[in-house]
Design an enzyme around this catalytic site. Structure first.
Site, short mmCIF file in Angstrom:
data_model
loop_
_atom_site.label_atom_id
_atom_site.label_comp_id
_atom_site.label_asym_id
_atom_site.label_seq_id
_atom_site.Cartn_x
_atom_site.Cartn_y
_atom_site.Cartn_z
N HIS A 184 0.87 -1.18 0.00
CA HIS A 184 0.00 0.00 0.00
C HIS A 184 0.91 1.24 0.00
CE1 HIS A 184 -2.80 2.93 1.84
NE2 HIS A 184 -3.78 2.12 1.50
N ASP B 124 2.98 -4.57 8.00
CA ASP B 124 1.79 -3.73 7.85
C ASP B 124 0.59 -4.66 7.98
OD1 ASP B 124 -0.43 -2.44 6.96
OD2 ASP B 124 0.40 -1.82 5.03
N GLN C 201 -4.63 -4.89 6.93
CA GLN C 201 -5.63 -5.82 6.43
C GLN C 201 -5.61 -7.13 7.20
OE1 GLN C 201 -7.97 -5.18 4.21
NE2 GLN C 201 -7.20 -3.16 3.70
N LYS D 52 -10.32 -0.65 10.59
CA LYS D 52 -10.40 -1.86 9.77
C LYS D 52 -10.59 -3.10 10.64
CE LYS D 52 -7.31 -0.02 6.21
NZ LYS D 52 -8.10 0.18 5.01
N CYS E 142 -4.83 2.59 -3.70
CA CYS E 142 -3.60 3.05 -3.02
C CYS E 142 -2.46 2.05 -3.20
CB CYS E 142 -3.83 3.29 -1.53
SG CYS E 142 -4.98 4.61 -1.21
N1 PMP Z 1 -1.85 -0.69 4.56
C1 PMP Z 1 -2.83 -1.40 3.99
C2 PMP Z 1 -2.53 -2.79 3.47
C3 PMP Z 1 -4.11 -0.86 3.86
O1 PMP Z 1 -5.07 -1.57 3.29
C4 PMP Z 1 -4.35 0.44 4.38
C5 PMP Z 1 -5.73 1.08 4.26
N2 PMP Z 1 -6.34 0.91 3.03
C6 PMP Z 1 -3.31 1.13 4.98
C7 PMP Z 1 -2.07 0.54 5.05
C8 PMP Z 1 -3.49 2.50 5.53
O2 PMP Z 1 -4.40 2.47 6.60
P1 PMP Z 1 -5.01 3.82 7.19
O3 PMP Z 1 -5.60 4.55 6.02
O4 PMP Z 1 -6.05 3.34 8.15
O5 PMP Z 1 -3.91 4.55 7.83
#
Ligand code: PMP
Length: 437
Positions: free
Chosen positions: A141, A218, A221, A244, A389
């Site tokens: 991401h 990270d 998910q 999440k 993203c």
């Molecule tokens: N890493 C991953 C794999 C994600 O899916 C996301 C959110 N889509 C993030 C990081 C960033 O999370 P946040 O927007 O809650 O900071």
């Protein structure tokens, strides 16, 4: 039918009904799942963007606002003590949930993004230098890529990337080549928000540790789909987001080995994170407060604690079983016969029910993911379209955008049926002008 077979059939029907009833009861805990769209129940298939929130989380947050409202770590009165206890209990709750051996390693942040930036800034700028390498994957991401680009640029370090196999899984055969004594850190997603593929974290962590590299996961998910055991895994840092994970927005966690945090300077500076301050300088507070500058998201931390209580009340065994059923159903529905090209592994055991795909219309022409998502949205089916993203990953796959339908354990099979029906409708809808012309 013999009496025995009739009795077995009744028992099976009852079993099926009670499983269905359980899901109904479970879904009743999530008020937003009751929403209607044009007189029909809204179909929520965007849990990878943000999961829904059970009432228990809202109750815990209301209790703080209605009965315990005060700042934490400051006041010398009963309300402030209560608020502080509730906030710190949430930290203990999270440490337990993650299998983190030491609560001093649990830092509250605003979300995964802030937690990853914290590490890239406070650890990366201290420990990276010219010639050093950070190993990422092409599936990261942007939150676990751009902070490392900035840190590498500031320190003269180099980023390397683990590639994917044809099936959309990490290509571990490239590890030998990419993981070297120059690798200071492996920063890897625990589950891609696009591919939904399960990641062999234990193998990655041990390979990284064998060359002396630190490991960051990270888990934005991952955390909703799999039990995490931080101590067993042996990672140095792990980041996640409350929203999440059934919790509120505005709260996340960086869970780290305390010794890693000890060797880092603060990321944000202000109140709470200091021990002493003079006009010339400051000394730092103990862990984890050194990394929690200013008034923290108190209600949100308490809400996240309640979310974890709720999640563990259901249990990861039950979650895995429901997700397996959702994955199998989704894989059966989202196939080439329906004009769908699905990303990620086809083997249900190797993925979670997070489905990214492209669709061609009935004439075989591609439907733009945003057009598809807009039509599905108009029919009450909530999915996400775009680059998710993860632009480098999509580029790698020869795509600029995809549609993503993502489930959580509260998703029903009927919701996936509704998605399939809406895709069928979209395929005829978008091929119509051509047919007429
Ligand atoms: N890493 C991953 C794999 C994600 O899916 C996301 C959110 N889509 C993030 C990081 C960033 O999370 P946040 O927007 O809650 O900071």
């Amino acid at each position: 039918m013999t009496l025995l077979r009739a009795a077995a059939a009744t028992a099976a029907r009852r079993g099926a009904r009670s499983a269905e009833l359980d899901l109904d009861r479970l879904r009743a805990d999530f008020p937003a799942l009751e929403r209607e769209h044009d007189g029909r129940r809204q179909v929520y298939l965007d849990s990878a963007a943000s999961s829904q929130t059970p009432r228990a989380v809202l109750d815990a947050m209301s209790r703080y606002y209605l009965e315990q409202r005060a700042n934490v770590h400051r006041g010398d009165y009963a309300l402030a003590f209560e608020a502080t206890l509730a906030y710190e209990a949430a930290r203990d709750r999270i440490a337990r949930f993650l299998g983190a051996p030491d609560r001093r390693g649990v830092v509250f942040t605003r979300g995964t993004t802030e937690a990853l930036n914290l590490v890239a800034h406070a650890w990366g700028r201290r420990h990276l230098g010219p010639g050093d390498e950070v190993l990422l994957t092409v599936a990261e991401h942007h939150s676990n890529l751009v902070p490392w680009q900035l840190a590498a640029r500031a320190r003269g370090a180099t980023l390397r990337f683990l590639p994917l196999t044809e099936e959309g899984e990490l290509d571990l055969s490239a590890l030998d080549r990419l993981l070297t004594r120059r690798t200071r850190l492996l920063a890897v997603t625990g589950m891609s928000n696009v591919l939904g593929a399960r990641v062999p974290l234990a193998a990655l962590v041990s390979a990284a540790r064998s060359v002396g590299a630190r490991v960051l996961v990270d888990a934005a998910q991952l955390a909703l789909h799999e039990r995490i055991d931080l101590a067993g895994l042996g990672a140095d840092f792990l980041a996640l987001s409350g929203h999440k994970l059934l919790g509120p927005t505005g709260i996340g966690v960086l869970a780290a080995r305390p010794e890693r945090l000890e060797e880092m300077d603060p990321f944000l500076a202000g109140g709470e994170m200091v021990d002493d301050v003079t006009l010339e300088g400051a000394t730092w507070n103990e862990l984890p407060y050194r990394f929690e500058a200013g008034t923290p998201p108190i209600a949100e931390a308490i809400g996240l604690g309640a979310a974890l209580d709720y999640l563990e009340g259901i249990g990861f065994a039950a979650i895995r079983a429901r997700e397996a059923a959702l994955t199998r159903h989704g894989l059966a529905l989202l196939d080439a016969g329906r004009g769908v090209r699905l990303l990620g592994p086809r083997d249900p055991a190797r993925r979670a029910p997070v489905f990214s795909f492209s669709v061609v219309d009935a004439s075989g022409d591609p439907i733009h993911p945003h057009d598809l998502a807009t039509l599905l949205g108009a029919e009450g089916v909530a999915v996400r379209a775009g680059h998710q993203c993860a632009r480098p990953l999509l580029r790698e796959l020869g795509l600029s955008a995809v549609t993503r339908a993502s489930c959580a354990f509260y998703t029903s099979l009927a919701e996936l049926d509704a998605l399939a029906a809406a895709i069928d409708h979209a395929r005829t809808f978008f091929s119509r002008p051509r047919a007429r012309g």
